[in-house]
Design a protein around this motif. Sequence first.
Motif, PDB file in Angstrom:
ATOM      1  N   GLU A 162     -22.152 -31.864 -11.241  1.00 32.13           N
ATOM      2  CA  GLU A 162     -22.457 -33.096 -11.976  1.00 32.13           C
ATOM      3  C   GLU A 162     -23.913 -33.507 -11.786  1.00 32.13           C
ATOM      4  O   GLU A 162     -24.559 -33.993 -12.721  1.00 32.13           O
ATOM      5  CB  GLU A 162     -21.495 -34.197 -11.554  1.00 32.13           C
TER       6      GLU A 162
ATOM      7  N   LYS B  33     -25.958 -31.322 -13.992  1.00 30.38           N
ATOM      8  CA  LYS B  33     -25.824 -31.766 -15.387  1.00 30.38           C
ATOM      9  C   LYS B  33     -26.781 -32.921 -15.650  1.00 30.38           C
ATOM     10  O   LYS B  33     -27.524 -32.909 -16.646  1.00 30.38           O
ATOM     11  CB  LYS B  33     -24.391 -32.180 -15.686  1.00 30.38           C
TER      12      LYS B  33
ATOM     13  N   GLU C 123     -30.017 -32.818 -18.213  1.00 26.25           N
ATOM     14  CA  GLU C 123     -30.108 -33.789 -19.309  1.00 26.25           C
ATOM     15  C   GLU C 123     -31.373 -34.646 -19.177  1.00 26.25           C
ATOM     16  O   GLU C 123     -32.019 -34.948 -20.183  1.00 26.25           O
ATOM     17  CB  GLU C 123     -28.856 -34.658 -19.344  1.00 26.25           C
TER      18      GLU C 123
ATOM     19  N   VAL D 183     -26.285 -30.381 -22.617  1.00 30.13           N
ATOM     20  CA  VAL D 183     -25.294 -29.788 -21.710  1.00 30.13           C
ATOM     21  C   VAL D 183     -23.898 -30.058 -22.255  1.00 30.13           C
ATOM     22  O   VAL D 183     -23.579 -31.186 -22.640  1.00 30.13           O
ATOM     23  CB  VAL D 183     -25.421 -30.362 -20.282  1.00 30.13           C
TER      24      VAL D 183
ATOM     25  N   VAL E  13     -18.654 -31.506 -18.300  1.00 28.49           N
ATOM     26  CA  VAL E  13     -17.961 -30.648 -17.367  1.00 28.49           C
ATOM     27  C   VAL E  13     -16.625 -30.206 -17.991  1.00 28.49           C
ATOM     28  O   VAL E  13     -15.827 -31.032 -18.432  1.00 28.49           O
ATOM     29  CB  VAL E  13     -17.724 -31.380 -16.024  1.00 28.49           C
TER      30      VAL E  13
ATOM     31  N   ILE F 117     -20.367 -26.303 -16.485  1.00 28.58           N
ATOM     32  CA  ILE F 117     -21.209 -26.874 -17.530  1.00 28.58           C
ATOM     33  C   ILE F 117     -21.905 -25.707 -18.226  1.00 28.58           C
ATOM     34  O   ILE F 117     -22.104 -24.644 -17.628  1.00 28.58           O
ATOM     35  CB  ILE F 117     -22.234 -27.900 -17.005  1.00 28.58           C
TER      36      ILE F 117
ATOM     37  N   PHE G 133     -25.174 -24.593 -21.035  1.00 24.45           N
ATOM     38  CA  PHE G 133     -26.440 -25.004 -21.640  1.00 24.45           C
ATOM     39  C   PHE G 133     -27.249 -23.752 -21.970  1.00 24.45           C
ATOM     40  O   PHE G 133     -26.896 -22.647 -21.543  1.00 24.45           O
ATOM     41  CB  PHE G 133     -27.233 -25.926 -20.700  1.00 24.45           C
TER      42      PHE G 133
ATOM     43  N   GLU H 209     -24.166 -20.851 -17.626  1.00 23.16           N
ATOM     44  CA  GLU H 209     -23.039 -21.641 -17.149  1.00 23.16           C
ATOM     45  C   GLU H 209     -23.244 -21.872 -15.666  1.00 23.16           C
ATOM     46  O   GLU H 209     -23.609 -20.952 -14.937  1.00 23.16           O
ATOM     47  CB  GLU H 209     -21.736 -20.865 -17.387  1.00 23.16           C
TER      48      GLU H 209
END
Length: 187
Positions: free
Chosen positions: A115, A118, A122, A128, A131, A140, A142, A151
């Motif tokens: 998290e 992520k 961002e 992204v 989750v 996640i 991207f 990943e």
Amino acid sequence: MSTLAATQVGQAAAIPAAVPIHGLHHFAYRCRDAEETRHFYEDILGLPLFHYIRKDVVPSTGEYCPYVHIFFRMTDGSCMAFFDLGDDTIPAPSANTPAWVNHIALRVDTVEQLEAMKARLEANGTDVLGVTDHRIFKSIYFFDPNGIRLELCAQLAPGSQMAEEQKGIHEKLDAWTKEKAERLAKK
């Protein structure tokens, strides 16, 4: 000692046993720009630039192709590596494969770290997805600046659960192979 090359036609060859493969050394992709890629992998993802190679001739093929090969090291010693071929071209996606299929998954220790990454991605302007809960791990997804799908995963299942997951795995694969053959036969 018999080798495959020295074995006569019709004679059984002694095939060497598989040796232990200890892990990933590096996974290499093409990149559009070495500095742009360095910024993303080192400054945003936190993977240190570990090694740099500059050549004009490809050692394995002998062909002329000036390039830079850069490596970013993970804590287990494995690397993500990139070739900048000096032409500002990103790697082309596979025409026969959906964009979500080809990717590389990298592991973090906890869902909290996932998290946090992520939020970091961002904050640096990266879109992204997730989750996403895969039952045995969370992820996640991207894209890097080269259009390569990445990943990040946090393992949820302990080793004992993964051992249970492996039971009957060959039979499951056999069933899939049969199902696929039947579906393809109907086309």
